[in-house]
Design a protein around this motif. Sequence first.
Motif, PDB file in Angstrom:
ATOM      1  N   GLU A 220       0.816  -1.208   0.000  1.00 34.98           N
ATOM      2  CA  GLU A 220       0.000   0.000   0.000  1.00 34.98           C
ATOM      3  C   GLU A 220       0.854   1.264   0.000  1.00 34.98           C
ATOM      4  O   GLU A 220       0.496   2.275  -0.611  1.00 34.98           O
ATOM      5  CB  GLU A 220      -0.949  -0.007   1.206  1.00 34.98           C
ATOM      6  N   ARG A 223       2.063   1.864  -3.513  1.00 34.58           N
ATOM      7  CA  ARG A 223       0.979   2.462  -4.306  1.00 34.58           C
ATOM      8  C   ARG A 223       0.802   3.937  -3.977  1.00 34.58           C
ATOM      9  O   ARG A 223       0.603   4.776  -4.858  1.00 34.58           O
ATOM     10  CB  ARG A 223      -0.326   1.715  -4.035  1.00 34.58           C
ATOM     11  N   GLU A 224       0.878   4.259  -2.692  1.00 34.04           N
ATOM     12  CA  GLU A 224       0.585   5.623  -2.261  1.00 34.04           C
ATOM     13  C   GLU A 224       1.648   6.623  -2.700  1.00 34.04           C
ATOM     14  O   GLU A 224       1.331   7.773  -2.999  1.00 34.04           O
ATOM     15  CB  GLU A 224       0.443   5.660  -0.736  1.00 34.04           C
ATOM     16  N   GLU A 230       2.266  -0.784 -10.568  1.00 38.52           N
ATOM     17  CA  GLU A 230       1.579  -1.650  -9.608  1.00 38.52           C
ATOM     18  C   GLU A 230       2.531  -2.708  -9.047  1.00 38.52           C
ATOM     19  O   GLU A 230       3.160  -3.469  -9.796  1.00 38.52           O
ATOM     20  CB  GLU A 230       0.386  -2.324 -10.281  1.00 38.52           C
ATOM     21  N   ALA A 264       8.446  -3.793  -7.765  1.00 40.54           N
ATOM     22  CA  ALA A 264       7.734  -2.689  -8.413  1.00 40.54           C
ATOM     23  C   ALA A 264       8.714  -1.933  -9.300  1.00 40.54           C
ATOM     24  O   ALA A 264       9.885  -1.756  -8.931  1.00 40.54           O
ATOM     25  CB  ALA A 264       7.117  -1.751  -7.378  1.00 40.54           C
ATOM     26  N   ARG A 276      -5.876   1.610 -11.352  1.00 46.50           N
ATOM     27  CA  ARG A 276      -6.174   0.194 -11.242  1.00 46.50           C
ATOM     28  C   ARG A 276      -7.634  -0.065 -11.569  1.00 46.50           C
ATOM     29  O   ARG A 276      -8.524   0.634 -11.091  1.00 46.50           O
ATOM     30  CB  ARG A 276      -5.874  -0.306  -9.818  1.00 46.50           C
ATOM     31  N   ARG A 302      -9.572   3.307  -5.342  1.00 43.60           N
ATOM     32  CA  ARG A 302      -8.818   2.247  -6.002  1.00 43.60           C
ATOM     33  C   ARG A 302      -9.711   1.256  -6.728  1.00 43.60           C
ATOM     34  O   ARG A 302      -9.489   0.067  -6.711  1.00 43.60           O
ATOM     35  CB  ARG A 302      -7.973   1.491  -4.952  1.00 43.60           C
TER      36      ARG A 302
END
Length: 303
Positions: A220, A223-224, A230, A264, A276, A302
């Motif tokens: 997470e 992603r943030e 992804e 990633a 996403r 998301r």
Amino acid sequence: MSEPTGAARRRGPFKVGDQVQLTDPKGRHYTFTLEAGKNFHTHKGSFPHDELIGAPEGSVVRTTGNVAYLALRPLLPDYVLSMPRGAAVVYPKDAGQILAFADIFPGARVVEAGVGSGALSTFLLRAIGEQGMLHSYERREDFAEIAQQNVERYFGSPHPAWQLTVGDLQDNLSDTDVDRVVLDMLAPWECLDAVSKALVPGGILCAYVATTTQLSRTVESIREIGCFAEPQPWESMIRNWHVEGLAVRPDHRMIGHTGFLVTARRLADGVEPPVRRRRPSKGAYGEDYDGPGSRSGSAAGRD
């Protein structure tokens, strides 16, 4: 042309200073270092080291108790599992996954944190070669000393591509144009800002964590931060098989969970990751979720 660092220790007849791995008739391993004039002792008798010095790898020696032992040099997976430890080692199955899925190539510029007992550092150094660069960060000086001894024992000398720094990566990272970053630490999400500035576009971040809560927080957070594609999380397991004639079956024991891996890719500067399209499971970001974005509401978008 001179041989690559450590290559001379991997081939040719046994020499003084070489590590030898003996295998007994029951498949048990015994590892020692060859010294002139010394004897190897077991509860099944002994034999002189001199009997192996100058002998080809793959020789068989017999003890005074007439027990035969197969003598080979230990492979790197054997070496890291038997090396002196400060911290737990990265298992060979995970090190192999890191080399493959983080795409560690000859000449790569790699940053690693933390170094632990030096197992992963040894795998990385052998993959990048002398033309690459591995800068390892370890916050504990005692672990760093053990790791340095283990790496130098394997290669037979200091590796020219390795630099070891004692300290936190996020406070000391000065490397730029880095191709790959490997994080083996309790809280890899704390290093993401520093790592994102060091990685080249298209570079790979690989994190190795032990628990599902660490896995969730790491994914997470990646992603943030918004500058990675992804993230891809997974784990691997190994199960050996018993094969004897028509008796073919899986072994009763296996190497199961040792850790989770996450990779990633670094995006180009100024590029936003594609949205996403997979809708999260119901309740995935419910009231009990307190990870990244839980207070900012970013998780709600998301889908």
